[in-house]
Design a protein around this motif. Structure first.
Motif, PDB file in Angstrom:
ATOM      1  N   VAL A 319      -5.277 -12.747 -10.423  1.00 21.67           N
ATOM      2  CA  VAL A 319      -4.169 -11.801 -10.202  1.00 21.67           C
ATOM      3  C   VAL A 319      -3.769 -11.821  -8.722  1.00 21.67           C
ATOM      4  N   ALA A 320      -4.767 -11.807  -7.829  1.00 24.87           N
ATOM      5  CA  ALA A 320      -4.463 -11.814  -6.388  1.00 24.87           C
ATOM      6  C   ALA A 320      -3.692 -13.081  -6.021  1.00 24.87           C
ATOM      7  N   GLY A 326       3.979 -14.952  -5.528  1.00 29.17           N
ATOM      8  CA  GLY A 326       5.311 -14.474  -5.900  1.00 29.17           C
ATOM      9  C   GLY A 326       5.500 -14.069  -7.350  1.00 29.17           C
ATOM     10  N   VAL A 327       4.403 -14.014  -8.146  1.00 29.14           N
ATOM     11  CA  VAL A 327       4.545 -13.561  -9.535  1.00 29.14           C
ATOM     12  C   VAL A 327       4.480 -12.032  -9.540  1.00 29.14           C
ATOM     13  N   SER A 328       5.405 -11.409 -10.290  1.00 26.07           N
ATOM     14  CA  SER A 328       5.442  -9.948 -10.335  1.00 26.07           C
ATOM     15  C   SER A 328       4.275  -9.429 -11.175  1.00 26.07           C
ATOM     16  N   LEU A 329       3.656  -8.318 -10.713  1.00 25.09           N
ATOM     17  CA  LEU A 329       2.555  -7.718 -11.497  1.00 25.09           C
ATOM     18  C   LEU A 329       3.012  -7.371 -12.920  1.00 25.09           C
ATOM     19  N   ALA A 330       4.288  -7.016 -13.045  1.00 24.62           N
ATOM     20  CA  ALA A 330       4.818  -6.665 -14.366  1.00 24.62           C
ATOM     21  C   ALA A 330       4.829  -7.872 -15.303  1.00 24.62           C
ATOM     22  N   ASN A 331       4.707  -9.082 -14.742  1.00 20.41           N
ATOM     23  CA  ASN A 331       4.692 -10.306 -15.557  1.00 20.41           C
ATOM     24  C   ASN A 331       3.288 -10.888 -15.694  1.00 20.41           C
ATOM     25  N   ILE A 332       2.268 -10.106 -15.321  1.00 23.75           N
ATOM     26  CA  ILE A 332       0.885 -10.601 -15.414  1.00 23.75           C
ATOM     27  C   ILE A 332       0.161  -9.818 -16.510  1.00 23.75           C
ATOM     28  N   PHE A 333      -0.412 -10.548 -17.457  1.00 26.26           N
ATOM     29  CA  PHE A 333      -1.087  -9.929 -18.601  1.00 26.26           C
ATOM     30  C   PHE A 333      -2.492 -10.500 -18.687  1.00 26.26           C
TER      31      PHE A 333
END
Ligand SMILES: Cc1cc2nc3c(=O)[nH]c(=O)nc-3n(C[C@H](O)[C@H](O)[C@H](O)COP(=O)(O)OP(=O)(O)OC[C@H]3O[C@@H](n4cnc5c(N)ncnc54)[C@H](O)[C@@H]3O)c2cc1C
Ligand code: FES
Length: 350
Positions: A319-320, A326-333
């Motif tokens: 995740v870090a 540049g990946v949005s947290l909202a797009n990380i699952f």
């Protein structure tokens, strides 16, 4: 004055972004109240270690029973994420959380097949006495006589139309583990299991941007389910699968992944990464160190969705790295494969 001292604290109102509202009583957590109200709020451990109830607080203030930072990353805390199972409202709240999907059913089951995948991972299949319908990426909770508590396992196959009565998962042996020690000692072959499913919110989201999938160990289980399902649905988004193992003997499903690559309508790249063995044909190092290169190759971090599954440490590092690139947290699952030792480790680390 006495009136004020003994006045009953008013219940707090929680509004989910989807519009659903519920009340949280005094000293109750957001998760307890949501489940009482019959809401399919995602959860697993209920004690603040797995991260399944991760939710984004959009408005209001909560008190944390145990610090969210034991489980959530710095990036998540900064973005306003909380753990619903540890959050007691101090005001009315507005919360963004994806709710679990599918009708949860409890069925009786027996193990009917075990296939060796590596030296410490098996594909285990249960036959159930009722149909379970799930989404690719979701998981089941299994229980058996003498279990200290149910255990969670992610489905490894794509769902079938109308549901399945054969449920499979890739299961890694955890030395000293109540379930996996017994499983790998073959003492549960005739055990009467109960399976409750589906659970979780780890499924492929709609979108047109690239996909990066990151797995370690048995974390490949839900990723294979997601990928097989995506192939069947002809999902035409560029994708890279990063898989971390220690040595070559930790790699598995090579033929199945090759078949996915052959059928994928656009670019699909599989990159195994070995952390303890240097070979001429695989990347060497930590799987999460490959994130930046993979994102550069995919070309559009801002629209990339990331799906991570496996040990908690790998997910935190992943995740870090994703956020830094540049990946949005909202797009990380993600689904963290926590076990009975996770809470003790987290408390020790902080
Ligand atoms: C959503 C989700 C999905 C999952 N999917 C999968 C999957 O698909 N495949 C998979 O392999 N796993 C998966 N897991 C992990 C799985 O649920 C189990 O946690 C794992 O298999 C270990 O179970 P066990 O009963 O063998 O070990 P446990 O009994 O949980 O023990 C694990 C370790 O902790 C130690 N331990 C026990 N009690 C304590 C204590 N009090 N303090 C400190 N240490 C202790 C044990 O000695 C052992 O080393 C998933 C977990 C989650 C949350
Ligand atoms: S259910 Fe809240 S952290 Fe596990």
């Amino acid at each position: 004055m006495f009136k004020k001292l003994f006045a009953k604290k008013a219940a707090r109102k929680v509004t989910l972004q989807s519009g659903i509202t519920f009340e949280v009583g005094r000293n109750e957590t957001v998760l307890e109240a949501a489940l009482k109200a019959g809401i399919a709020y995602p959860h697993d451990c209920t004690v603040g270690t797995c991260g399944s109830c991760r939710s984004r607080l959009l408005q209001g203030k909560v008190d944390a029973i145990t610090p969210f930072g034991y489980t959530l990353s710095r990036e998540e805390l900064q973005a306003g994420y909380i753990l619903a199972c540890q959050a007691v409202p101090e005001s009315d709240l507005v919360v963004d959380v994806p709710l679990e999907a599918g009708e949860v059913r409890k069925v009786a089951a027996r193990i009917v097949e075990q296939r060796v995948l590596t030296h410490d991972i098996r594909c285990v299949t249960w036959e159930t006495d009722g149909v379970i319908e799930y989404r690719a990426g979701q998981y089941m909770n299994i229980d058996w006589p003498g279990a200290p508590a149910p255990r969670s396992y992610s489905f490894s196959s794509a769902p079938a139309e109308g549901g399945r009565t054969r449920l499979s998962a890739f299961i890694r042996r955890v030395p000293g583990g109540a379930f996996t020690d017994a499983l790998f000692a073959d003492t549960l072959d005739d055990a009467a299991f109960t399976i409750e499913a589906p659970h979780g919110t780890f499924w492929l989201r709609e979108g047109t941007g690239p996909i990066i999938l990151i797995g370690g160990g048995s974390g490949l289980s839900p990723l294979m389910s997601v990928l097989e399902d995506a192939v069947q649905k002809r999902v035409g988004r560029n994708a890279i699968l990063l898989f971390g193992g220690r040595t070559e003997r930790d790699l598995y499903c090579m033929d199945e992944i090759a078949a996915i690559r052959a059928q994928w309508p656009t670019q699909f790249d599989f990159r195994p990464v070995l952390s303890e063995e240097q070979t001429s044909h695989h990347r060497f190092g930590l799987v999460t160190a490959e994130v930046t290169t993979a994102l550069t190759d995919l070309g559009d971090p801002a629209s990339t969705q990331a799906y991570l599954c496996g040990p908690p440490g790998m997910i935190d590092a992943g995740v870090a790295a994703l956020v830094a690139a540049g990946v949005s947290l909202a797009n990380i699952f993600y689904d963290k494969f926590t076990d009975a030792s996770t809470g003790a480790k987290q408390a020790g680390e902080n």
